[in-house]
Motif scaffolding. Structure first.
Motif, mmCIF file in Angstrom:
data_model
loop_
_atom_site.group_PDB
_atom_site.id
_atom_site.type_symbol
_atom_site.label_atom_id
_atom_site.label_comp_id
_atom_site.label_asym_id
_atom_site.label_seq_id
_atom_site.Cartn_x
_atom_site.Cartn_y
_atom_site.Cartn_z
ATOM 1 N N ALA A 76 3.689 -26.103 28.706
ATOM 2 C CA ALA A 76 3.305 -25.690 30.060
ATOM 3 C C ALA A 76 2.086 -24.793 29.944
ATOM 4 O O ALA A 76 1.971 -24.001 29.007
ATOM 5 C CB ALA A 76 4.455 -24.951 30.751
ATOM 6 N N ARG A 77 1.187 -24.901 30.897
ATOM 7 C CA ARG A 77 -0.071 -24.140 30.872
ATOM 8 C C ARG A 77 -0.244 -23.402 32.186
ATOM 9 O O ARG A 77 -0.078 -23.985 33.264
ATOM 10 C CB ARG A 77 -1.236 -25.108 30.648
ATOM 11 C CG ARG A 77 -2.610 -24.480 30.661
ATOM 12 C CD ARG A 77 -3.670 -25.569 30.501
ATOM 13 N NE ARG A 77 -5.024 -25.056 30.536
ATOM 14 C CZ ARG A 77 -6.112 -25.819 30.528
ATOM 15 N NH1 ARG A 77 -5.993 -27.142 30.499
ATOM 16 N NH2 ARG A 77 -7.320 -25.266 30.553
ATOM 17 N N PHE A 78 -0.543 -22.125 32.103
ATOM 18 C CA PHE A 78 -0.707 -21.293 33.291
ATOM 19 C C PHE A 78 -2.112 -20.698 33.280
ATOM 20 O O PHE A 78 -2.495 -20.011 32.333
ATOM 21 C CB PHE A 78 0.346 -20.181 33.327
ATOM 22 C CG PHE A 78 1.754 -20.696 33.466
ATOM 23 C CD1 PHE A 78 2.304 -20.919 34.729
ATOM 24 C CD2 PHE A 78 2.517 -20.980 32.345
ATOM 25 C CE1 PHE A 78 3.592 -21.406 34.860
ATOM 26 C CE2 PHE A 78 3.804 -21.466 32.468
ATOM 27 C CZ PHE A 78 4.341 -21.673 33.726
ATOM 28 N N SER A 79 -2.853 -20.977 34.339
ATOM 29 C CA SER A 79 -4.243 -20.540 34.432
ATOM 30 C C SER A 79 -4.401 -19.482 35.519
ATOM 31 O O SER A 79 -3.791 -19.590 36.593
ATOM 32 C CB SER A 79 -5.154 -21.738 34.745
ATOM 33 O OG SER A 79 -6.510 -21.352 34.764
ATOM 34 N N THR A 101 1.608 -17.891 24.404
ATOM 35 C CA THR A 101 0.399 -17.392 23.749
ATOM 36 C C THR A 101 -0.825 -17.729 24.587
ATOM 37 O O THR A 101 -0.866 -18.776 25.260
ATOM 38 C CB THR A 101 0.249 -18.001 22.338
ATOM 39 O OG1 THR A 101 -0.906 -17.459 21.697
ATOM 40 C CG2 THR A 101 0.129 -19.509 22.397
ATOM 41 N N PHE A 102 -1.805 -16.843 24.560
ATOM 42 C CA PHE A 102 -3.073 -17.112 25.240
ATOM 43 C C PHE A 102 -3.982 -17.895 24.309
ATOM 44 O O PHE A 102 -4.110 -17.582 23.117
ATOM 45 C CB PHE A 102 -3.751 -15.809 25.667
ATOM 46 C CG PHE A 102 -3.199 -15.233 26.939
ATOM 47 C CD1 PHE A 102 -3.585 -15.741 28.174
ATOM 48 C CD2 PHE A 102 -2.272 -14.201 26.904
ATOM 49 C CE1 PHE A 102 -3.070 -15.226 29.355
ATOM 50 C CE2 PHE A 102 -1.744 -13.679 28.074
ATOM 51 C CZ PHE A 102 -2.148 -14.196 29.310
ATOM 52 N N ASP A 107 -6.262 -19.378 29.160
ATOM 53 C CA ASP A 107 -5.015 -19.756 29.809
ATOM 54 C C ASP A 107 -3.815 -19.400 28.938
ATOM 55 O O ASP A 107 -3.913 -19.312 27.708
ATOM 56 C CB ASP A 107 -5.002 -21.256 30.114
ATOM 57 C CG ASP A 107 -5.970 -21.618 31.221
ATOM 58 O OD1 ASP A 107 -6.467 -20.701 31.906
ATOM 59 O OD2 ASP A 107 -6.246 -22.823 31.407
ATOM 60 N N LEU A 108 -2.676 -19.235 29.604
ATOM 61 C CA LEU A 108 -1.427 -18.938 28.910
ATOM 62 C C LEU A 108 -0.688 -20.242 28.650
ATOM 63 O O LEU A 108 -0.430 -21.018 29.571
ATOM 64 C CB LEU A 108 -0.566 -17.999 29.764
ATOM 65 C CG LEU A 108 0.803 -17.629 29.199
ATOM 66 C CD1 LEU A 108 0.654 -16.778 27.936
ATOM 67 C CD2 LEU A 108 1.627 -16.873 30.247
ATOM 68 N N TYR A 109 -0.346 -20.502 27.405
ATOM 69 C CA TYR A 109 0.355 -21.714 27.013
ATOM 70 C C TYR A 109 1.781 -21.372 26.587
ATOM 71 O O TYR A 109 2.002 -20.425 25.821
ATOM 72 C CB TYR A 109 -0.355 -22.412 25.849
ATOM 73 C CG TYR A 109 -1.639 -23.106 26.244
ATOM 74 C CD1 TYR A 109 -1.685 -24.493 26.389
ATOM 75 C CD2 TYR A 109 -2.804 -22.374 26.468
ATOM 76 C CE1 TYR A 109 -2.863 -25.130 26.750
ATOM 77 C CE2 TYR A 109 -3.990 -23.009 26.838
ATOM 78 C CZ TYR A 109 -4.013 -24.390 26.972
ATOM 79 O OH TYR A 109 -5.180 -25.011 27.341
ATOM 80 N N ILE A 110 2.727 -22.150 27.083
ATOM 81 C CA ILE A 110 4.107 -22.028 26.658
ATOM 82 C C ILE A 110 4.422 -23.285 25.857
ATOM 83 O O ILE A 110 4.399 -24.398 26.392
ATOM 84 C CB ILE A 110 5.081 -21.915 27.852
ATOM 85 C CG1 ILE A 110 4.524 -20.947 28.899
ATOM 86 C CG2 ILE A 110 6.463 -21.482 27.377
ATOM 87 C CD1 ILE A 110 4.210 -19.563 28.375
ATOM 88 N N ILE A 111 4.690 -23.115 24.571
ATOM 89 C CA ILE A 111 4.885 -24.239 23.665
ATOM 90 C C ILE A 111 6.276 -24.127 23.057
ATOM 91 O O ILE A 111 6.632 -23.102 22.476
ATOM 92 C CB ILE A 111 3.829 -24.246 22.545
ATOM 93 C CG1 ILE A 111 2.424 -24.197 23.147
ATOM 94 C CG2 ILE A 111 4.000 -25.466 21.654
ATOM 95 C CD1 ILE A 111 1.334 -23.966 22.130
#
Length: 225
Positions: A76-79, A101-102, A107-111
């Motif tokens: 998921a990616r949050f901008s 992690t940024f 952008d913030l990535y949820i992996i």
């Protein structure tokens, strides 16, 4: 990104794998908006829209076997959101199957990801999807500061909130002891576990027909109106 993160699963040529068809069927049952994004570099990608949130489920395939999945990844990616290092650290401490992690794009990535282990089970896979959802909830709470209470339907119900109230007036030690031992059960001594008594098989009053009795007598909290 997924290839770099999960390449160990593919390079090991894991003996354990899950059937792709069953995973896709589980995804279709769980999510109403599921898009097949195709295959890319050994990954079968599926886009999910769940409420207002979009994310990707990436099936890491065994080399040479497109129907065998060795790992399931989530992205998921949050901008446009900002978090301090301390806030990001707090979020990560509460995540179960993922990391936040940024990236250098800002952008913030949820992996997240889980390796196939044991025989595939719809129930076990449903728990994995629940763990991913919980991780997303933690992240959303961290980046928006929105209240979990206001977000959950049940907690918006006055009836539910009234009934769920646990007041500090009760002895906290007794509350903990009663809750921790609440599920200890034995066969009902009145009916021997049958759930009924007498020749005409009337429901056993002490156990209400369940055939089970609690090993620990717990003071009833009473009904709230």
């Amino acid at each position: 990104m997924f290839k770099a993160l999960f390449s160990s699963a593919k390079s090991a040529l894991a003996k354990v794998f899950w059937p792709r068809a069953k995973i896709v069927s589980a995804l279709q049952s769980r999510y109403t908006a599921l898009d097949d994004l195709g295959e890319e570099d050994g990954l079968r990608l599926y886009g999910v829209t769940d409420g207002e949130i979009r994310f990707v489920v990436a099936l890491i395939l065994l080399d040479g076997a497109a129907d065998r999945v060795v790992e399931v990844g989530f992205l998921a990616r949050f901008s446009g959101f900002t978090l301090s290092n301390a806030q990001l650290e707090t979020v990560n401490r509460n995540l179960h199957i993922s990391v936040a992690t940024f990236h250098n794009d800002g952008d913030l990535y949820i992996i997240g990801g889980v390796a196939a282990a044991g025989e595939y089970s719809d129930g076990a896979f449903a728990l994995i999807l629940e763990a991913w959802k919980r991780d997303l909830l933690v992240v959303l709470h961290g980046i928006t500061s929105a209240s979990f209470v206001d977000a959950m339907p049940a907690s918006r119900s006055e009836t539910a909130r009234r009934y769920a109230l646990n007041e500090a007036a009760r002895d906290p030690t007794k509350m903990l002891s009663a809750f921790a031992g609440a599920q200890r059960l034995s066969l009902c001594p009145a009916c021997g576990g049958r759930g009924f008594t007498g020749l005409i098989a009337r429901a056993c009053d002490p156990c209400a027909g369940t055939g089970l009795a609690s090993l620990q007598a717990v003071e009833p909290m009473g009904r709230r109106r």
